[in-house]
Design a protein around this motif. Structure first.
Motif, short mmCIF file in Angstrom:
data_model
loop_
_atom_site.label_atom_id
_atom_site.label_comp_id
_atom_site.label_asym_id
_atom_site.label_seq_id
_atom_site.Cartn_x
_atom_site.Cartn_y
_atom_site.Cartn_z
N LEU A 39 0.83 -1.21 0.00
CA LEU A 39 0.00 0.00 0.00
C LEU A 39 0.86 1.26 0.00
O LEU A 39 0.54 2.24 -0.69
CB LEU A 39 -0.95 0.00 1.20
CG LEU A 39 -2.13 -0.97 1.12
CD1 LEU A 39 -2.88 -1.01 2.44
CD2 LEU A 39 -3.07 -0.61 -0.02
N GLU A 40 1.94 1.25 0.75
CA GLU A 40 2.83 2.41 0.80
C GLU A 40 3.43 2.72 -0.56
O GLU A 40 3.57 3.89 -0.93
CB GLU A 40 3.92 2.19 1.85
CG GLU A 40 3.37 2.27 3.27
CD GLU A 40 4.36 1.83 4.34
OE1 GLU A 40 5.52 1.48 4.01
OE2 GLU A 40 3.96 1.84 5.52
N ILE A 41 3.74 1.69 -1.33
CA ILE A 41 4.27 1.90 -2.68
C ILE A 41 3.27 2.66 -3.55
O ILE A 41 3.64 3.48 -4.39
CB ILE A 41 4.67 0.56 -3.33
CG1 ILE A 41 5.92 0.01 -2.64
CG2 ILE A 41 4.87 0.69 -4.84
CD1 ILE A 41 6.25 -1.43 -2.97
N PHE A 42 1.99 2.40 -3.32
CA PHE A 42 0.95 3.04 -4.11
C PHE A 42 0.41 4.32 -3.44
O PHE A 42 -0.66 4.80 -3.77
CB PHE A 42 -0.17 2.04 -4.41
CG PHE A 42 0.28 0.99 -5.38
CD1 PHE A 42 0.29 1.24 -6.74
CD2 PHE A 42 0.73 -0.24 -4.93
CE1 PHE A 42 0.75 0.29 -7.64
CE2 PHE A 42 1.17 -1.20 -5.82
CZ PHE A 42 1.19 -0.93 -7.18
N GLY A 43 1.21 4.85 -2.50
CA GLY A 43 0.92 6.17 -1.96
C GLY A 43 0.07 6.23 -0.71
O GLY A 43 -0.31 7.33 -0.29
N TRP A 44 -0.25 5.10 -0.11
CA TRP A 44 -1.07 5.10 1.10
C TRP A 44 -0.18 5.08 2.33
O TRP A 44 0.70 4.23 2.45
CB TRP A 44 -2.00 3.88 1.12
CG TRP A 44 -3.01 3.93 0.03
CD1 TRP A 44 -2.94 3.31 -1.18
CD2 TRP A 44 -4.24 4.65 0.03
NE1 TRP A 44 -4.05 3.59 -1.93
CE2 TRP A 44 -4.87 4.41 -1.21
CE3 TRP A 44 -4.88 5.46 0.97
CZ2 TRP A 44 -6.10 4.97 -1.54
CZ3 TRP A 44 -6.11 6.01 0.63
CH2 TRP A 44 -6.70 5.76 -0.61
N ASP A 45 -0.43 6.00 3.26
CA ASP A 45 0.31 6.05 4.52
C ASP A 45 -0.49 5.25 5.54
O ASP A 45 -1.48 5.71 6.08
CB ASP A 45 0.46 7.51 4.98
CG ASP A 45 1.23 7.66 6.28
OD1 ASP A 45 1.51 6.63 6.95
OD2 ASP A 45 1.53 8.81 6.65
N VAL A 46 -0.06 4.01 5.79
CA VAL A 46 -0.82 3.11 6.66
C VAL A 46 -0.82 3.55 8.12
O VAL A 46 -1.60 3.02 8.91
CB VAL A 46 -0.33 1.64 6.54
CG1 VAL A 46 -0.55 1.12 5.13
CG2 VAL A 46 1.11 1.49 6.96
N LEU A 47 0.00 4.51 8.48
CA LEU A 47 0.02 5.02 9.85
C LEU A 47 -0.86 6.26 10.02
O LEU A 47 -1.04 6.75 11.13
CB LEU A 47 1.46 5.33 10.28
CG LEU A 47 2.41 4.15 10.27
CD1 LEU A 47 3.83 4.58 10.64
CD2 LEU A 47 1.92 3.04 11.19
N ASN A 48 -1.40 6.77 8.93
CA ASN A 48 -2.25 7.96 8.96
C ASN A 48 -3.71 7.53 8.85
O ASN A 48 -4.14 7.06 7.79
CB ASN A 48 -1.85 8.88 7.80
CG ASN A 48 -2.66 10.16 7.75
OD1 ASN A 48 -3.71 10.29 8.39
ND2 ASN A 48 -2.18 11.10 6.96
N VAL A 49 -4.49 7.71 9.91
CA VAL A 49 -5.90 7.28 9.89
C VAL A 49 -6.76 8.10 8.94
O VAL A 49 -7.89 7.72 8.66
CB VAL A 49 -6.53 7.29 11.31
CG1 VAL A 49 -5.85 6.26 12.20
CG2 VAL A 49 -6.51 8.67 11.93
N GLN A 50 -6.23 9.20 8.43
CA GLN A 50 -6.94 9.96 7.39
C GLN A 50 -6.80 9.27 6.03
O GLN A 50 -7.50 9.62 5.08
CB GLN A 50 -6.39 11.39 7.31
CG GLN A 50 -6.59 12.20 8.58
CD GLN A 50 -8.06 12.49 8.83
OE1 GLN A 50 -8.76 13.00 7.98
NE2 GLN A 50 -8.53 12.14 10.02
#
Length: 167
Positions: A39-50
């Motif tokens: 997910l991080e590779i595709f731009g999602w910050d898994v630590l950000n609940v937003q």
């Protein structure tokens, strides 16, 4: 490093890990660590609940819609967010689940997306990734391939643009 190169490196790291741990079955929790990197590779910050919320229970309206189709699932593994708005759901399975064929897993994630009125949602065990069209009414017993694009890990880099446009 470019996202496509990061994806290649992640797949190589995963394959090395699997070859070292070949006798061990990977738990869903272990699978999630790989999915988080994906997910991080595709731009999602898994630590950000937003951006990403894990195991968030669906709202009451969705629960009612899920009951209509006899789905008892109410807690997707990942809610991909834009602030407070759910953009898509992603459900994680253990690697021993063949998500290209598993009807129950497909029904589960299609139900989440359909109940929220989302255009698509995702299912993965990291070795397989499926994009589901959630505009179609899910029914128990539907084949797992209905309304789906199924991508094996070996094709992630080749299908990078498809994954990137959806995720």
């Amino acid at each position: 490093m470019e996202p496509k190169d990061r994806l290649k490196a992640l797949i190589e790291k995963y394959n090395n890990y699997k070859s070292e741990k070949k006798s061990e079955e990977m738990s869903e929790e272990s699978t999630r660590s790989w999915i988080n990197e994906f997910l991080e590779i595709f731009g999602w910050d898994v630590l950000n609940v937003q951006q990403v919320q894990q195991e968030k229970i669906v709202d009451e309206n969705q629960k009612e819609k899920l009951e209509e189709i006899a789905s008892n699932h109410i807690k997707p593994d990942y809610s991909l967010m834009n602030g407070t708005i759910v953009k898509a759901y992603l459900d994680a399975k253990k690697t021993d689940v063949d998500i290209f064929k598993n009807k129950e897993s497909a029904f589960q994630v299609r139900s989440y997306g359909w109940s929220a009125g989302l255009p698509c949602s995702f299912l993965t065990n990291f070795e397989q990734f499926v994009i589901f069209d959630c505009r179609l009414l899910p029914q128990k017993g539907d084949d797992a391939c209905i309304g789906s694009i199924q991508i094996p890990m070996e094709k992630y880099v080749d299908e990078f643009d498809i994954i990137n446009s959806e995720v």
